[in-house]
Design an enzyme around this catalytic site. Structure first.
Site, mmCIF file in Angstrom:
data_model
loop_
_atom_site.group_PDB
_atom_site.id
_atom_site.type_symbol
_atom_site.label_atom_id
_atom_site.label_comp_id
_atom_site.label_asym_id
_atom_site.label_seq_id
_atom_site.Cartn_x
_atom_site.Cartn_y
_atom_site.Cartn_z
ATOM 1 N N THR A 49 7.327 -2.243 3.882
ATOM 2 C CA THR A 49 8.005 -1.302 2.996
ATOM 3 C C THR A 49 7.528 0.126 3.211
ATOM 4 O O THR A 49 6.343 0.419 3.121
ATOM 5 C CB THR A 49 7.796 -1.703 1.518
ATOM 6 O OG1 THR A 49 8.240 -3.051 1.345
ATOM 7 C CG2 THR A 49 8.586 -0.794 0.601
ATOM 8 N N ASP A 60 2.727 -2.489 7.719
ATOM 9 C CA ASP A 60 3.208 -2.878 6.411
ATOM 10 C C ASP A 60 4.711 -2.599 6.397
ATOM 11 O O ASP A 60 5.145 -1.561 6.887
ATOM 12 C CB ASP A 60 2.510 -2.066 5.324
ATOM 13 C CG ASP A 60 3.029 -2.413 3.946
ATOM 14 O OD1 ASP A 60 2.925 -3.577 3.550
ATOM 15 O OD2 ASP A 60 3.561 -1.504 3.272
ATOM 16 N N ASP A 98 1.823 3.148 3.957
ATOM 17 C CA ASP A 98 2.048 4.385 3.209
ATOM 18 C C ASP A 98 1.725 4.294 1.732
ATOM 19 O O ASP A 98 1.800 5.285 1.023
ATOM 20 C CB ASP A 98 3.507 4.848 3.377
ATOM 21 C CG ASP A 98 4.476 3.976 2.595
ATOM 22 O OD1 ASP A 98 4.148 2.799 2.347
ATOM 23 O OD2 ASP A 98 5.556 4.470 2.236
#
Length: 635
Positions: A314, A312, A514
């Protein structure tokens, strides 16, 4: 340690030692003395020494079938039956010594792993009403300003608000060199202040601190077995009846009790069953000291098998710290009014985009307008009412396709900004587009090198997922250079769908993220990897948690996993090869029962030593992280 939650110290399976050192010493003494004892004493003593082994074997045979205890009982029983008391006593002594050393080795590996934990403090110093006061740790709350001086243990996770210090983070990252921290830096519980003095705003306390989480993860990991361990155990159990059948067959054919007893003292399962958990736990310990927390042996197993990593964007490939770069007001709105309007609508939203907008507005000292009826639309944006007027803040897709706001005026400018790797936030009021806010999230400085290191370690496919527009996603992918597959404008549910599709295509993959919206993908992946600052749900869902804020830790984790795989394979090969050789010599009558038992136990302990030493070796690739940290310290 009482401040670490109770679940971190749940009892393990069978923590009571079945063999103690005094019992081993007494068995050894009896075995050494038995050749010199008179016959009336020798027989009852040998029966007394051998009886527990034979009773255990009988109980195992009735309840579980032919297992190791049955072999041991048969070997001792055959020796007693032929009146060879010295041999029976020697076998009992060596069985006891071998079991004690195996227990000791496995306990040491458990203790080694638990050394990643550091004890909590009982009292802490906090700042209250401009005074420093000492309070019990249990009374500490989020937001309290905690004061730590030289030599003190960091009791909370938080952010430095005042002071500078050198922190020893070896209990967290394995790095022996102190790390310099200053206001604005994040610190973790379990680190030690070597020099200086800090004031820390507590973000996580008690059961929510990183050290308490590590306690829960590590204790759970000691109870679980990986698939490879389970398979090894199953194969070892299948080999026991082979040895038992061979011993009984030899006795039936030759009537040679001595030869049958020699065969029955050889057991494949000891080395196979014990070496695997020792190697895995040693590998987990090495990973912990390299900044990678593994939740059990299966995570280590799977890391060695992955061929694909899905990132992912970001907060994983980027710093996750968006900064406002451009304000483009439209339709009579000025820049600061646009920013205040967007920040007011986003103020209570925890998304990184919202935090960036609010932070920029506060840094400019802008007064935010009163907001009502706020509605958060996941992965799209925010709808709110400002002074009775409906305000929409979000992606172009949200405003144009879902809310039917005309965004044509910003098309050309948006394309130009996205080509620069910037993300765009569209703002509308009463159905009219009033401006666009551009933001940039910088790539992690080590991201490009980390991608190359993963490729060198056999990762054939690297995939990037992002909610950004295609142009922004392409600009970032080009900067990274190693992206094999790119997906843009992704919603949370899309990420898990892509992971599942890749798995169906035959890829064995890891997903690194995250955020809360990454949890479905983290669970769906063969290995879920969470960054150090990940959301609570992401940390719970992941099987691997990075403790070091450095993507190159993934290459280190891969090295440890592949090394552990080799150790397990070599241990298995050694156990089968050596014991097969001993079994053949015993079958040929070349070894006495005592010699056979000695060679079997010696080889088992040798394999255990190799598994512990090799499994816990820190790979050279750890220098990737250390060299970077040292460079930053010099700078």
């Amino acid at each position: 340690m009482e401040n670490i939650p109770r679940e971190a110290y749940l009892p393990e399976v069978d923590r009571t030692a079945s063999v103690t050192l005094p019992s081993v010493l007494s068995q050894a003494g009896a075995a050494l003395a038995s050749p010199f004892l008179p016959e009336p004493v020798k027989a009852p003593l040998s029966m007394a020494l051998g009886l527990p082994t034979m009773l255990e074997g009988a109980g195992t045979l009735l309840n579980e079938g032919v297992k190791v205890a049955v072999l041991d009982a048969a070997a001792v029983g055959f020796s007693l039956a032929r009146g060879d008391y010295a041999t029976a006593n020697a076998i009992v002594a060596m069985l006891g010594l071998g079991e004690y050393l195996e227990q000791w080795t496995e306990q040491k590996s458990d203790d080694l792993l638990k050394n990643l934990l550091r004890p909590q403090v009982e009292t802490v110093w906090v700042e209250r009403d401009a005074r420093e006061v000492s309070i019990p740790f249990t009374e500490l709350g989020v937001g309290d300003i905690v004061i730590c001086g030289a030599g003190e243990l960091m009791p909370v996770d938080g952010v430095v608000t005042d002071g500078e210090a050198a922190l020893n983070q070896s209990s967290i990252t394995g790095e022996s060199l102190p790390v310099h921290v200053r206001p604005g830096d994040s610190v973790l519980s379990g680190t030690v202040v070597e020099d200086g003095r800090l004031k820390i705003a507590a973000r996580s306390v008690g059961a929510e601190t990183s050290m308490a989480r590590m306690g829960r993860f590590l204790e759970n990991s000691l109870r679980t077995k990986s698939v490879s361990q389970t398979r090894s155990d199953e194969l070892a159990d299948k080999l026991v009846p082979v040895t038992f059948g061979l011993g009984l067959g030899l006795f039936a054919l030759t009537r040679d009790v001595r030869r049958a007893a020699s065969v029955l003292t050889v057991d494949y399962s000891c080395a196979i069953k014990v070496a695997a958990p020792v190697a895995v736990k040693s590998g987990m310990y090495a990973a912990g000291h390299c900044g990678v927390l593994l939740k059990g042996g299966q995570a280590l197993d799977n890391l060695a098998r992955i061929d694909t990593v899905v990132f992912d964007k970001t907060g994983t490939l980027t710093k996750g710290d968006l900064k406002v770069t451009d304000l483009i007001p439209l339709n009579g709105m000025d820049g600061e009014e646009l920013l205040a309007l967007a920040a007011g609508a986003e103020e209570h939203y925890s998304h990184p985009v919202a935090r960036a907008v609010v932070a920029e507005a506060k840094s400019r000292g802008l007064e935010l307008p009163p907001i009502s009826q706020v509605d958060f639309i996941v992965a799209h944006g925010v709808s709110a009412f400002v002074e009775g007027e409906r305000v929409l803040v979000g992606s172009r897709h949200f405003l144009e396709d879902d809310e039917h706001v005309d965004c044509f005026a910003a098309v050309k400018l948006g394309r130009e900004l996205r080509s620069q790797g910037k993300s765009l936030l569209y703002v509308a009021r009463e159905g009219l587009l009033v401006g666009v806010i551009a933001m940039r999230d910088e790539l992690r400085p080590e991201a490009v090198e980390a991608m190359g290191l993963l490729k060198e370690r056999g990762i054939s496919k690297i995939v990037m997922l992002t909610g950004d527009h295609r142009d922004t996603a392409n600009a970032i992918a080009e900067s990274l250079g190693c992206i094999d597959e790119l997906h843009w404008e992704q919603r949370p549910e899309d990420k898990a769908a892509i992971v599942n599709r890749l798995k169906k295509d035959g890829h064995f993959l890891a997903f690194a993220g995250d955020g809360v919206n990454d949890a479905p993908a983290l669970i769906s992946a063969d290995v879920g990897i969470c960054m150090p600052g990940g959301a609570d749900l992401a940390r719970e869902a992941a099987q691997v948690v990075l403790l070091e804020d450095n993507l190159k830790a993934l290459a280190v984790a891969r090295d440890i996993a592949t090394q552990n795989e080799k150790v397990l394979k070599r241990s298995f090969q050694a156990a089968v090869g050596i014991n097969s050789a001993v079994l053949l010599m015993a079958s040929a009558g070349l070894l006495s029962p005592v010699a056979s038992a000695f060679l079997h136990n010696a080889s088992t302990l040798g394999i255990l030593g190799y598994a512990a030493a090799s499994g816990g070796r820190v790979p050279k690739s750890q220098e990737f992280i250390r060299s970077k940290r040292q460079t930053e310290e010099v700078a």
